[in-house]
Motif scaffolding. Structure first.
Motif, mmCIF file in Angstrom:
data_model
loop_
_atom_site.group_PDB
_atom_site.id
_atom_site.type_symbol
_atom_site.label_atom_id
_atom_site.label_comp_id
_atom_site.label_asym_id
_atom_site.label_seq_id
_atom_site.Cartn_x
_atom_site.Cartn_y
_atom_site.Cartn_z
ATOM 1 N N VAL A 1 69.348 20.779 26.391
ATOM 2 C CA VAL A 1 68.290 19.779 26.307
ATOM 3 C C VAL A 1 67.276 20.270 25.292
ATOM 4 O O VAL A 1 66.802 21.405 25.382
ATOM 5 C CB VAL A 1 67.609 19.565 27.674
ATOM 6 C CG1 VAL A 1 66.364 18.686 27.529
ATOM 7 C CG2 VAL A 1 68.591 18.943 28.654
ATOM 8 N N ASP A 2 66.966 19.438 24.313
ATOM 9 C CA ASP A 2 65.977 19.807 23.310
ATOM 10 C C ASP A 2 64.604 19.399 23.811
ATOM 11 O O ASP A 2 64.348 18.211 24.044
ATOM 12 C CB ASP A 2 66.289 19.132 21.975
ATOM 13 C CG ASP A 2 65.459 19.677 20.843
ATOM 14 O OD1 ASP A 2 64.249 19.380 20.813
ATOM 15 O OD2 ASP A 2 66.003 20.396 19.991
ATOM 16 N N PHE A 3 63.708 20.389 23.977
ATOM 17 C CA PHE A 3 62.392 20.136 24.546
ATOM 18 C C PHE A 3 61.413 19.538 23.538
ATOM 19 O O PHE A 3 60.293 19.159 23.913
ATOM 20 C CB PHE A 3 61.801 21.423 25.121
ATOM 21 C CG PHE A 3 62.656 22.070 26.187
ATOM 22 C CD1 PHE A 3 63.310 21.293 27.134
ATOM 23 C CD2 PHE A 3 62.817 23.447 26.242
ATOM 24 C CE1 PHE A 3 64.102 21.879 28.113
ATOM 25 C CE2 PHE A 3 63.599 24.046 27.212
ATOM 26 C CZ PHE A 3 64.251 23.259 28.153
ATOM 27 N N LEU A 4 61.804 19.481 22.270
ATOM 28 C CA LEU A 4 60.935 18.901 21.252
ATOM 29 C C LEU A 4 61.243 17.426 21.034
ATOM 30 O O LEU A 4 60.344 16.604 20.937
ATOM 31 C CB LEU A 4 61.067 19.672 19.934
ATOM 32 C CG LEU A 4 60.648 21.137 19.998
ATOM 33 C CD1 LEU A 4 60.941 21.831 18.684
ATOM 34 C CD2 LEU A 4 59.182 21.269 20.348
ATOM 35 N N SER A 5 62.534 17.100 20.943
ATOM 36 C CA SER A 5 62.907 15.696 20.751
ATOM 37 C C SER A 5 63.197 14.983 22.059
ATOM 38 O O SER A 5 63.371 13.780 22.095
ATOM 39 C CB SER A 5 64.148 15.603 19.862
ATOM 40 O OG SER A 5 65.269 16.217 20.494
ATOM 41 N N TRP A 6 63.270 15.738 23.168
ATOM 42 C CA TRP A 6 63.574 15.201 24.485
ATOM 43 C C TRP A 6 64.880 14.423 24.463
ATOM 44 O O TRP A 6 64.962 13.253 24.845
ATOM 45 C CB TRP A 6 62.411 14.358 25.035
ATOM 46 C CG TRP A 6 61.275 15.233 25.420
ATOM 47 C CD1 TRP A 6 60.274 15.687 24.609
ATOM 48 C CD2 TRP A 6 61.034 15.838 26.695
ATOM 49 N NE1 TRP A 6 59.437 16.523 25.302
ATOM 50 C CE2 TRP A 6 59.879 16.633 26.583
ATOM 51 C CE3 TRP A 6 61.691 15.771 27.928
ATOM 52 C CZ2 TRP A 6 59.365 17.371 27.651
ATOM 53 C CZ3 TRP A 6 61.185 16.501 28.989
ATOM 54 C CH2 TRP A 6 60.032 17.287 28.843
ATOM 55 N N THR A 7 65.916 15.100 23.988
ATOM 56 C CA THR A 7 67.248 14.514 23.938
ATOM 57 C C THR A 7 68.287 15.552 24.348
ATOM 58 O O THR A 7 68.033 16.764 24.313
ATOM 59 C CB THR A 7 67.599 14.017 22.532
ATOM 60 O OG1 THR A 7 67.479 15.106 21.598
ATOM 61 C CG2 THR A 7 66.692 12.870 22.104
ATOM 62 N N ARG A 8 69.476 15.071 24.718
ATOM 63 C CA ARG A 8 70.651 15.901 24.883
ATOM 64 C C ARG A 8 71.829 15.105 24.349
ATOM 65 O O ARG A 8 72.119 14.014 24.840
ATOM 66 C CB ARG A 8 70.894 16.282 26.349
ATOM 67 C CG ARG A 8 72.048 17.284 26.497
ATOM 68 C CD ARG A 8 72.207 17.808 27.909
ATOM 69 N NE ARG A 8 72.955 16.868 28.726
ATOM 70 C CZ ARG A 8 73.496 17.194 29.917
ATOM 71 N NH1 ARG A 8 73.313 18.414 30.416
ATOM 72 N NH2 ARG A 8 74.155 16.306 30.613
ATOM 73 N N ASP A 9 72.508 15.652 23.339
ATOM 74 C CA ASP A 9 73.619 14.936 22.693
ATOM 75 C C ASP A 9 73.172 13.549 22.242
ATOM 76 O O ASP A 9 73.892 12.561 22.416
ATOM 77 C CB ASP A 9 74.816 14.815 23.634
ATOM 78 C CG ASP A 9 75.374 16.172 24.041
ATOM 79 O OD1 ASP A 9 75.141 17.144 23.308
ATOM 80 O OD2 ASP A 9 76.032 16.244 25.091
ATOM 81 N N SER A 10 71.987 13.452 21.687
ATOM 82 C CA SER A 10 71.412 12.206 21.163
ATOM 83 C C SER A 10 71.026 11.205 22.245
ATOM 84 O O SER A 10 70.598 10.097 21.935
ATOM 85 C CB SER A 10 72.377 11.533 20.174
ATOM 86 O OG SER A 10 72.610 12.364 19.062
ATOM 87 N N GLN A 11 71.151 11.575 23.512
ATOM 88 C CA GLN A 11 70.703 10.709 24.596
ATOM 89 C C GLN A 11 69.299 11.115 25.033
ATOM 90 O O GLN A 11 68.967 12.296 25.074
ATOM 91 C CB GLN A 11 71.658 10.799 25.796
ATOM 92 C CG GLN A 11 73.035 10.195 25.553
ATOM 93 C CD GLN A 11 73.917 10.329 26.782
ATOM 94 O OE1 GLN A 11 74.302 11.427 27.165
ATOM 95 N NE2 GLN A 11 74.253 9.209 27.395
ATOM 96 N N ALA A 12 68.489 10.126 25.378
ATOM 97 C CA ALA A 12 67.113 10.404 25.787
ATOM 98 C C ALA A 12 67.087 11.156 27.112
ATOM 99 O O ALA A 12 67.874 10.888 28.020
ATOM 100 C CB ALA A 12 66.333 9.095 25.918
ATOM 101 N N VAL A 13 66.162 12.100 27.202
ATOM 102 C CA VAL A 13 65.976 12.902 28.413
ATOM 103 C C VAL A 13 64.517 12.788 28.838
ATOM 104 O O VAL A 13 63.624 12.667 27.997
ATOM 105 C CB VAL A 13 66.346 14.382 28.156
ATOM 106 C CG1 VAL A 13 65.913 15.264 29.319
ATOM 107 C CG2 VAL A 13 67.841 14.530 27.928
ATOM 108 N N ARG A 14 64.282 12.819 30.143
ATOM 109 C CA ARG A 14 62.904 12.840 30.619
ATOM 110 C C ARG A 14 62.790 13.804 31.800
ATOM 111 O O ARG A 14 63.780 14.120 32.463
ATOM 112 C CB ARG A 14 62.430 11.450 31.028
ATOM 113 C CG ARG A 14 63.088 10.886 32.283
ATOM 114 C CD ARG A 14 62.533 9.505 32.606
ATOM 115 N NE ARG A 14 63.081 8.951 33.842
ATOM 116 C CZ ARG A 14 62.745 7.774 34.351
ATOM 117 N NH1 ARG A 14 61.842 7.024 33.721
ATOM 118 N NH2 ARG A 14 63.280 7.337 35.485
#
Length: 456
Positions: A336-349
């Motif tokens: 999970v990227d904490f800067l873009s808030w994505t994982r594999d281009s999917q949104a994460v929250r």
């Protein structure tokens, strides 16, 4: 192209003085030469024509530098795609509102960290600059005072026109607001009682937000009409700037929305629900009717799968990594990227319980937010805790958290070892006004394991 999980963010760099400072300057100039923003893929193409930069480095620059805001709108199927992303240029620099008190524009500014420039020069239409009588405010972006600030922020190679665009969309004192009454009711002026004499801008609110479904068929204005042009010209704005204003106002909207949640992309974090404290303690009397999220942990990591938000399986490990201020992404094969808030281009929250500073001490499993600054050796030090030389700051994490929740655009004064600093929530930096140095600041929660929750 995917700008998620693209390596270390270099949190202390921020684009000024980093190894990619040249690329930051070029990207900023491109954005400001395009009304302050540009589609992600277009920016990448145009940057490649001017310098050698890999896709990974490009993503690194966008994510690691607070100069750039990545605005990502999920498509109808819920996926985040590069073609749906826009990059907006931002800066913490503003025009000084006390230029005469600061000793004028040619020096002797007494440590002022704002630009000493004529407002009408930024508007592109100062009548004194064009006549015989000289303007009492500076038109020189390269004066000693201004150039020092621009160099510190990696903005010294911008042209006058590019700098004007950047300031107009970031300094909220320079432009009138969009009229909310115009966007209500029927008729050519909506519900605005001032009509052609309104001192605010008549623009379609949905166009400004970027979600107008009517396009050219919209009954609201998507451009500045002749009455708006007259009003803006009377304020001193030049024609070239007025033509760009609809797009600048859209950028202003994105930047203002992002300020509400500076630790994440605002699309992923906006209007997030809160985890119910009472449910964790088995005492929620509202049961299924509760407006908060019922989850057995004080944090919940979710990914948008194209239809709905679903919980991530490796949640405790992700939370442990997120609580470490030195990490910009979680470990594992699918980080999970904490800067873009994505994982594999999917949104994460990330959902959480209420901040601990808003509840009495006996409330358990509230979220204890900790505040850190990046020290000289690159390590992160919590406010109020001793650094490697046993020096402590005058404020603690709790002090900063209380101030942050009260006003997310505020600045807090900090003293350490008889030196004065200012922590800015707007861009998450700690600055030394005297020496004009700055350090990155971040806000992360204290880690709570599943075992700790279970044993309480």
């Amino acid at each position: 192209m995917s700008c998620s999980g693209s390596g270390s963010s270099g949190s202390g760099s921020s684009g000024s003085g980093s190894e990619f400072s040249r690329e930051v300057q070029l990207a900023t100039a491109l954005l400001c030469g395009s009304s302050g923003s540009m589609p992600l893929l277009q920016l990448h193409r145009e940057l490649l024509q001017r310098c050698e930069i890999t896709e990974e480095e490009f993503c690194w620059v966008l994510q690691g530098c607070p100069r750039f805001l990545l605005v990502s709108r999920p498509a109808e199927d819920g996926w985040l795609r590069p073609e749906d992303c826009t990059v907006v240029a931002r800066t913490s620099l503003r025009l000084c509102g006390r230029q005469e008190e600061c000793g004028g524009c040619g020096g002797g500014s007494g440590g002022c960290e704002q630009l000493h420039l004529c407002k009408f020069f930024i508007y592109g239409n100062c009548r004194f600059g064009k006549g015989r009588k000289p303007c009492k405010f500076s038109h020189d972006i390269h004066s000693d005072h201004n150039l020092a600030l621009l160099r510190e922020c990696t903005l010294h190679e911008l042209t006058e026109e590019q700098l004007s665009v950047l300031l107009l969309q970031n300094d909220n004192t320079l432009l009138p607001e969009v009229c909310v009454h115009y966007n209500r009711g029927d008729g050519p002026h909506g519900a605005c009682s001032f009509q052609d004499d309104c001192t605010k801008v008549h623009l379609c609110q949905h166009f400004v937000r970027g979600d107008c479904i009517f396009g050219l068929g919209c009954k609201r204005q998507h451009a500045i009409d002749k009455h708006g042009c007259r009003m803006l010209e009377e304020r001193g704005l030049g024609g070239d700037i007025i033509n760009q204003l609809p797009f600048i106002y859209r950028n202003i909207h994105h930047l203002a929305a992002a300020e509400k949640c500076p630790d994440s992309s605002y699309e992923a974090a906006d209007q997030q629900p809160e985890i119910c404290l009472h449910f964790i303690r088995d005492s929620c009397r509202f049961q299924n009717g509760c407006r908060r999220v019922h989850f057995p942990l004080p944090y919940l990591w979710e990914v948008f799968d194209g239809v709905a938000w679903t919980a991530l399986q490796d949640m405790e490990d992700i939370e442990r990594d997120y609580c470490d201020p030195s990490k910009t992404q979680s470990s594992g094969d699918r980080p999970v990227d904490f800067l873009s808030w994505t994982r594999d281009s999917q949104a994460v929250r990330r959902l959480s319980t209420v901040s601990s500073v808003t509840k009495p001490p006996h409330y358990v499993l509230t979220t204890d937010w900790l505040w850190y600054y990046r020290a000289e050796r690159g390590n992160w030090v919590e406010y109020g805790q001793p650094d490697d030389r046993q020096r402590t700051t005058s404020v603690t994490s709790r002090t900063l958290e209380e101030a942050f929740l009260a006003d997310r655009t505020a600045e807090v004064r900090v003293v350490k070892d008889q030196r004065q600093y200012v922590v800015s929530f707007k861009d998450m930096y700690q600055r030394n006004p005297k020496h004009r140095t700055k350090r990155r600041v971040c806000r992360r929660p204290r880690f709570v394991s599943v075992a700790e929750v279970t044993n309480r």
